[in-house]
Design a protein around this motif. Structure first.
Motif, mmCIF file in Angstrom:
data_model
loop_
_atom_site.group_PDB
_atom_site.id
_atom_site.type_symbol
_atom_site.label_atom_id
_atom_site.label_comp_id
_atom_site.label_asym_id
_atom_site.label_seq_id
_atom_site.Cartn_x
_atom_site.Cartn_y
_atom_site.Cartn_z
ATOM 1 N N GLY A 51 0.798 -1.208 0.000
ATOM 2 C CA GLY A 51 0.000 0.000 0.000
ATOM 3 C C GLY A 51 0.842 1.275 0.000
ATOM 4 N N ILE A 52 0.558 2.176 -0.915
ATOM 5 C CA ILE A 52 1.226 3.482 -1.002
ATOM 6 C C ILE A 52 0.146 4.572 -1.009
ATOM 7 N N MET A 53 0.242 5.521 -0.080
ATOM 8 C CA MET A 53 -0.733 6.600 -0.018
ATOM 9 C C MET A 53 -0.013 7.944 -0.037
ATOM 10 N N PRO A 54 -0.258 8.774 -1.036
ATOM 11 C CA PRO A 54 0.404 10.080 -1.074
ATOM 12 C C PRO A 54 -0.119 11.001 0.024
ATOM 13 N N LEU A 55 0.784 11.743 0.633
ATOM 14 C CA LEU A 55 0.412 12.727 1.647
ATOM 15 C C LEU A 55 -0.131 13.969 0.954
ATOM 16 N N THR A 56 -1.050 14.679 1.615
ATOM 17 C CA THR A 56 -1.642 15.866 0.994
ATOM 18 C C THR A 56 -1.157 17.174 1.606
ATOM 19 N N THR A 57 -0.996 17.181 2.935
ATOM 20 C CA THR A 57 -0.560 18.398 3.635
ATOM 21 C C THR A 57 0.272 17.999 4.835
ATOM 22 N N MET A 58 0.903 18.995 5.461
ATOM 23 C CA MET A 58 1.641 18.731 6.682
ATOM 24 C C MET A 58 0.711 18.232 7.782
ATOM 25 N N ARG A 59 -0.482 18.832 7.855
ATOM 26 C CA ARG A 59 -1.434 18.392 8.872
ATOM 27 C C ARG A 59 -1.800 16.924 8.673
ATOM 28 N N ASN A 60 -1.983 16.525 7.424
ATOM 29 C CA ASN A 60 -2.258 15.139 7.097
ATOM 30 C C ASN A 60 -1.103 14.243 7.542
ATOM 31 N N ALA A 61 0.128 14.676 7.272
ATOM 32 C CA ALA A 61 1.313 13.902 7.650
ATOM 33 C C ALA A 61 1.430 13.779 9.172
ATOM 34 N N GLU A 62 1.195 14.886 9.893
ATOM 35 C CA GLU A 62 1.310 14.862 11.351
ATOM 36 C C GLU A 62 0.218 14.004 11.983
ATOM 37 N N PHE A 63 -0.967 14.049 11.413
ATOM 38 C CA PHE A 63 -2.053 13.208 11.919
ATOM 39 C C PHE A 63 -1.678 11.731 11.809
ATOM 40 N N LEU A 64 -1.223 11.332 10.631
ATOM 41 C CA LEU A 64 -0.836 9.935 10.429
ATOM 42 C C LEU A 64 0.289 9.538 11.369
ATOM 43 N N ASP A 110 1.763 26.114 4.265
ATOM 44 C CA ASP A 110 0.323 26.014 4.051
ATOM 45 C C ASP A 110 -0.055 25.989 2.576
ATOM 46 N N ASP A 111 0.933 25.906 1.729
ATOM 47 C CA ASP A 111 0.681 25.880 0.293
ATOM 48 C C ASP A 111 0.148 24.494 -0.101
ATOM 49 N N LYS A 112 -1.156 24.392 -0.338
ATOM 50 C CA LYS A 112 -1.761 23.093 -0.610
ATOM 51 C C LYS A 112 -1.244 22.478 -1.913
ATOM 52 N N GLU A 113 -1.070 23.282 -2.921
ATOM 53 C CA GLU A 113 -0.593 22.753 -4.192
ATOM 54 C C GLU A 113 0.819 22.218 -4.075
ATOM 55 N N SER A 114 1.667 22.985 -3.392
ATOM 56 C CA SER A 114 3.045 22.544 -3.198
ATOM 57 C C SER A 114 3.097 21.300 -2.326
ATOM 58 N N SER A 115 2.241 21.246 -1.302
ATOM 59 C CA SER A 115 2.209 20.082 -0.399
ATOM 60 C C SER A 115 1.794 18.823 -1.152
ATOM 61 N N ALA A 116 0.742 18.942 -1.970
ATOM 62 C CA ALA A 116 0.277 17.784 -2.723
ATOM 63 C C ALA A 116 1.346 17.299 -3.697
ATOM 64 N N LYS A 117 2.043 18.255 -4.330
ATOM 65 C CA LYS A 117 3.108 17.895 -5.261
ATOM 66 C C LYS A 117 4.216 17.140 -4.542
ATOM 67 N N GLU A 118 4.590 17.623 -3.334
ATOM 68 C CA GLU A 118 5.644 16.956 -2.568
ATOM 69 C C GLU A 118 5.186 15.581 -2.093
ATOM 70 N N GLY A 119 3.890 15.489 -1.713
ATOM 71 C CA GLY A 119 3.352 14.195 -1.288
ATOM 72 C C GLY A 119 3.414 13.168 -2.394
ATOM 73 N N VAL A 120 3.103 13.593 -3.611
ATOM 74 C CA VAL A 120 3.181 12.695 -4.757
ATOM 75 C C VAL A 120 4.627 12.299 -5.032
ATOM 76 N N GLN A 121 5.559 13.242 -4.899
ATOM 77 C CA GLN A 121 6.966 12.943 -5.135
ATOM 78 C C GLN A 121 7.481 11.916 -4.128
ATOM 79 N N ILE A 122 7.097 12.056 -2.863
ATOM 80 C CA ILE A 122 7.506 11.083 -1.842
ATOM 81 C C ILE A 122 6.936 9.703 -2.180
ATOM 82 N N ALA A 123 5.677 9.682 -2.627
ATOM 83 C CA ALA A 123 5.058 8.409 -2.995
ATOM 84 C C ALA A 123 5.784 7.772 -4.172
#
Length: 619
Positions: free
Chosen positions: A520-533, A555-568
């Motif tokens: 299972g691979i799940m991309p992160l969306t935001t820092m808050r999402n990452a901290e919650f997990l 707090d940049d949602k677009e940048s966060s989503a892009k980074e989450g996809v890159q980590i995935a």
């Protein structure tokens, strides 16, 4: 004269229910404890049945084994309670010379319970030793739904003693055991492994018990027994009741005798009045020595409808297979979900998986969405099924519906408890766990219902099971995987993994298994999402590097989503080399993120074909 010698010439009457009378007295604690705390109550019940005409009484030890006594913290009193029970019964029977049977109750129902077969047999041995020390006239094994448990117990007792053994199965449906074995076949098998008397008890009333015996041929050496309930149960003002006139039970006893039964007693709901009526009706009737059974045409079970596509499991054994989870909506607006599922499927995924009210929060039925996607858009669905929301009736009905709709890919999970969701006061059902559910689904694949009744057609389910690698001791989780494989799991889908090291660890721990594993691979969306997990979801820990990379996006949602996809993508670099099966978990209906990862997987596979990637699995 011994019990078996008496049965050669006579139809004998046994006693009725013990628990029913104790329940009517308002006793709501461990009945077996009364053997030492209130022995006069148990002795009186024995005498009441003897006065009613019972030739045989049984000890108050149905639940007097270490496994059941552990519910009350009395597992260390097994020997004491069983010996006391035999003493009480023998004291009551002494004046009239009635036979005394030491009773051992079954443990497994449809749910196998947490006890292993070794645990069960150890418990049977301990209880039997205590009962045999009191020199009973026989041992009665009653209320056994699980044929394996009963067979194994008989074999053990035959090693321990030559005392007569009475083996009684219980049925959900007349004439068939829950594993689909016919009553006739079951009783003859029990005779073959050493039971001296074979029969049925509990669950069914006289009518259905008689019906079940109509198809039973007389054993060669053993005798037949029947202890039906007084009737089907009812509930009045929260109390269980059985509606049955005593004389009706007596007339039914004659019908049982006419089917070849020689030992007739009663189970739930029966009282001394029922036994008295049976005794009077049976008086002077000799046992049946010959019986003609009409051979019924066997029920033809049709083969399952063929799957139009290769199963997800089979494909993952040899080539890249990608499934993507997309939660059904919490509202009645389904357009965005359907649009996302279509885009994912068009991108090349093998199936869209849909959770079953994940985190115990109600969503649009995954069955409804799966059917919609299949019929209107030709999208393949993998439907999750939780044990939390449906009892056995609902589970079987749900599965039969899925099969009728052509939705054959399912994931069997136990499910989050309701207290974590939107309705914490709702009831968590859990009639079975995921292990039993897997077994029951595979039973449907044989054309047999949960109760053992023929379904006239085989289902065609491919069953996935869940695997959580985010645990402290991975070996234990893998052992549970092995148990699920024994139950029939075809492949596994993991919880999301967030480090390359964990992916490699999972590969090393599971590479010996014969079943595919979808990592299972799940991309992160935001820092808050990452901290919650990282901080709130049990078992999930993100690396410091990952947290820092997400934190840097602010707090940049677009940048966060892009980074989450890159980590995935970086995780997929490792996962794609080690596993054919990849499981993309879409966060918050962001199907665009999953679509990008699917395209990336396709690029990785293209590069691998060209030899541009390092093969981790060769290390």
């Amino acid at each position: 004269m011994t019990l078996l010698n008496r049965l050669k010439t006579d139809v004998l009457t046994a006693d009725g229910a013990m628990g029913t009378l104790l329940y009517s007295y308002g006793i709501d604690f461990c009945y077996e404890e009364l053997n030492t705390e209130k022995p006069e109550i148990i002795e009186k019940i024995h005498k009441d049945y003897i006065d009613a005409g019972a030739d045989i009484i049984q000890t108050n030890t149905y639940g007097a084994n270490s496994i059941k006594l552990a519910r009350y913290g009395m597992e260390n009193r097994t020997n004491e309670l069983n010996k006391a029970a035999v003493e009480i019964a023998k004291k009551a029977a002494a004046p009239g010379g009635q036979f005394v049977l030491g009773t051992i109750g079954g443990i497994r129902g449809i749910r196998k319970s947490s006890a292993t077969m070794n645990d069960i047999l150890s418990s049977v041995r301990e209880q039997a030793e205590s009962l045999l020390a009191g020199n009973p006239d026989g041992l009665l094994l009653e209320t056994y739904y699980d044929f394996e448990e009963l067979s194994s117990s008989i074999q053990l007792l035959r090693e321990m003693s030559d005392v007569p053994v009475i083996a009684q199965v219980s049925m959900h449906e007349p004439g068939v055991l829950q594993n689909g074995l016919s009553l006739n076949e079951a009783l003859h098998r029990l005779e073959g492994i050493g039971a001296d008397i074979v029969g049925v008890n509990c669950r069914l009333g006289p009518y259905h018990t008689i019906q079940a015996f109509e198809d039973v041929t007389l054993p060669e050496k053993a005798f037949l027994s029947a202890y039906p309930n007084a009737s089907l149960l009812d509930v009045e003002d929260g109390r269980i009741v059985y509606e049955s006139e005593a004389d009706y039970f007596g007339r039914a006893a004659v019908h049982l005798r006419n089917e070849g039964v020689r030992l007739i007693g009663g189970c739930c709901g029966t009282t001394p009045k029922h036994i008295e009526a049976a005794k009077k009706r049976l008086a002077g009737l000799p046992p049946l020595t010959e019986k003609n059974v009409k051979i019924k045409k066997p029920i033809v079970i049709q083969e399952a409808s063929p799957m139009t596509d290769v199963s997800i499991c089979e494909k993952a054994k040899t080539e890249r297979t990608v499934i993507v989870e997309l939660d059904t909506p919490k509202t009645l607006l389904t357009e965005k979900f359907i649009e996302g599922a279509k885009k994912l499927y068009d991108a090349g995924v093998d199936a869209v998986t849909m959770a079953d009210n994940s985190l115990a929060s109600p969503r649009v039925s995954n069955m409804a969405m799966g059917a919609t996607l299949k019929m209107k858009h030709d999208v393949r669905s993998l439907v999750h099924i939780t044990c939390r929301d449906r009892n056995l009736i609902g589970l079987q009905s749900h599965l039969m519906g899925l099969d009728s709709l052509g939705l054959h890919d399912v994931l069997a999970i136990t499910g989050d408890p309701t207290k974590v969701g939107d309705f914490p006061g709702a009831t968590s059902v859990y009639d079975v766990s995921s292990l039993e559910l897997i077994q029951l689904i595979k039973q449907l694949n044989e054309g047999i219902s949960f109760s053992g009744k023929p379904l006239k057609k085989k289902a065609n389910f491919s069953v996935a099971a869940a695997f959580n690698p985010n645990v402290r001791v991975l070996d234990r989780a893998v052992k549970r995987m092995e148990k699920k494989i024994e139950c029939g799991a075809d492949y596994f889908i993991t919880q999301p993994v967030f480090t390359k090291e964990k992916i490699i660890e999972v590969h090393e721990a599971t590479k010996h298994l014969p079943t595919p594993v979808f990592i299972g691979i799940m991309p992160l969306t935001t820092m808050r999402n990452a901290e919650f997990l990282h901080n709130e979801v049990p078992g999930i820990k993100l690396s410091d590097e990952t947290l820092e990379r997400m934190r840097a996006c602010g707090d940049d949602k677009e940048s966060s989503a892009k980074e989450g996809v890159q980590i995935a993508k970086e995780l997929l670099d490792t996962a794609a080399e080690l596993f054919n099966g990849l499981y993309i978990i879409t966060p918050f209906l962001r199907h665009d993120m999953s679509t990008e990862l699917i395209h990336y997987i396709n690029e990785l596979d293209a590069q691998k074909e060209s030899g541009a990637l390092h093969d981790y699995s060769s290390n």
